[in-house]
Design a protein around this motif. Structure first.
Motif, mmCIF file in Angstrom:
data_model
loop_
_atom_site.group_PDB
_atom_site.id
_atom_site.type_symbol
_atom_site.label_atom_id
_atom_site.label_comp_id
_atom_site.label_asym_id
_atom_site.label_seq_id
_atom_site.Cartn_x
_atom_site.Cartn_y
_atom_site.Cartn_z
ATOM 1 N N GLY A 101 0.094 -2.075 5.328
ATOM 2 C CA GLY A 101 -0.710 -0.957 5.815
ATOM 3 C C GLY A 101 -0.096 0.392 5.512
ATOM 4 O O GLY A 101 1.116 0.539 5.377
ATOM 5 N N TRP B 126 -10.239 -3.433 0.849
ATOM 6 C CA TRP B 126 -9.559 -2.485 1.743
ATOM 7 C C TRP B 126 -10.191 -2.619 3.123
ATOM 8 O O TRP B 126 -11.410 -2.625 3.267
ATOM 9 N N ARG C 160 -10.295 -4.717 13.059
ATOM 10 C CA ARG C 160 -10.088 -4.299 11.678
ATOM 11 C C ARG C 160 -11.430 -4.393 10.954
ATOM 12 O O ARG C 160 -12.089 -5.432 11.012
ATOM 13 N N GLU D 51 0.832 -1.201 0.000
ATOM 14 C CA GLU D 51 0.000 0.000 0.000
ATOM 15 C C GLU D 51 0.870 1.255 0.000
ATOM 16 O O GLU D 51 1.987 1.250 0.534
ATOM 17 N N VAL E 96 -13.728 -1.794 4.511
ATOM 18 C CA VAL E 96 -14.061 -0.477 3.990
ATOM 19 C C VAL E 96 -14.675 -0.587 2.595
ATOM 20 O O VAL E 96 -15.714 0.003 2.310
ATOM 21 N N CYS F 12 -2.736 0.097 -3.998
ATOM 22 C CA CYS F 12 -2.385 -1.247 -3.546
ATOM 23 C C CYS F 12 -1.756 -1.957 -4.747
ATOM 24 O O CYS F 12 -2.462 -2.357 -5.675
ATOM 25 N N ARG G 172 -9.542 -1.179 7.392
ATOM 26 C CA ARG G 172 -8.854 -0.171 8.194
ATOM 27 C C ARG G 172 -8.947 -0.555 9.663
ATOM 28 O O ARG G 172 -9.856 -1.277 10.084
ATOM 29 N N GLY H 34 -0.904 7.036 1.815
ATOM 30 C CA GLY H 34 -1.413 7.582 3.065
ATOM 31 C C GLY H 34 -0.721 8.879 3.427
ATOM 32 O O GLY H 34 0.259 9.281 2.801
ATOM 33 N N ASP I 73 -12.157 8.866 9.816
ATOM 34 C CA ASP I 73 -11.520 8.026 8.807
ATOM 35 C C ASP I 73 -10.051 7.742 9.149
ATOM 36 O O ASP I 73 -9.402 6.947 8.468
ATOM 37 N N TYR J 120 -4.741 1.776 6.922
ATOM 38 C CA TYR J 120 -5.505 1.134 5.854
ATOM 39 C C TYR J 120 -4.692 -0.007 5.250
ATOM 40 O O TYR J 120 -3.508 0.163 4.930
ATOM 41 N N TYR J 121 -5.351 -1.140 5.104
ATOM 42 C CA TYR J 121 -4.722 -2.340 4.557
ATOM 43 C C TYR J 121 -5.485 -2.802 3.315
ATOM 44 O O TYR J 121 -6.719 -2.765 3.302
ATOM 45 N N CYS J 122 -4.755 -3.282 2.315
ATOM 46 C CA CYS J 122 -5.431 -3.992 1.240
ATOM 47 C C CYS J 122 -5.164 -5.487 1.424
ATOM 48 O O CYS J 122 -4.158 -5.883 2.030
#
Length: 126
Positions: free
Chosen positions: A119, A36, A45, A6, A48, A22, A38, A9, A90, A94-96
């Motif tokens: 992340g 995705w 977790r 990722e 999203v 990603c 978060r 950010g 928000d 954030y992770y894919c």
């Protein structure tokens, strides 16, 4: 090596926008659904958004619907999350994640995903 990375950010003011990327390596992104998630400290977790294999299905959490847009560029082996009208809530890492090959659609559970990125931090603050 199969991996997701990722990027994108950062710190943004409320109402601002960010685009997360990603990037996949070691496999063909277009053959898989990508989600995705978060996470904030002390919380589970949460999902999203997701784009299914073949792009027929996209899904969004109610909290981001109308503000976030997920897309993919198969030529670049990359999935994007365009985040608009950002709010302080928000703020998260954030992770894919890759949807396991044998699963179709957009599953909501973490266990349905077999590859995760490291992340990227998003902070929304004035």
């Amino acid at each position: 090596q199969v991996q997701l990375v990722e990027s994108g950010g950062g710190l943004v003011q409320p109402g601002g926008s960010l685009r997360l990327s990603c990037a996949a390596s070691g496999f063909t992104l277009g053959n898989y659904g990508i989600s995705w998630f978060r996470q904030t400290p002390g919380k589970e977790r949460e999902g999203v958004s997701c784009i299914a294999r073949g792009d027929a299905i996209t899904s969004y959490a109610d909290s981001v619907k109308g503000r976030f847009i997920i897309s993919r560029d198969n030529a670049r082996n990359t999935v994007y999350l365009q985040m608009n009208s950002l709010k302080p809530e928000d703020t998260a890492v954030y992770y894919c994640a890759r949807v396991a090959r044998y699963i179709g659609g957009c599953p909501s559970t973490r266990t349905a995903h077999d590859v995760w990125g490291q992340g990227t931090q998003v902070a929304v603050s004035s």
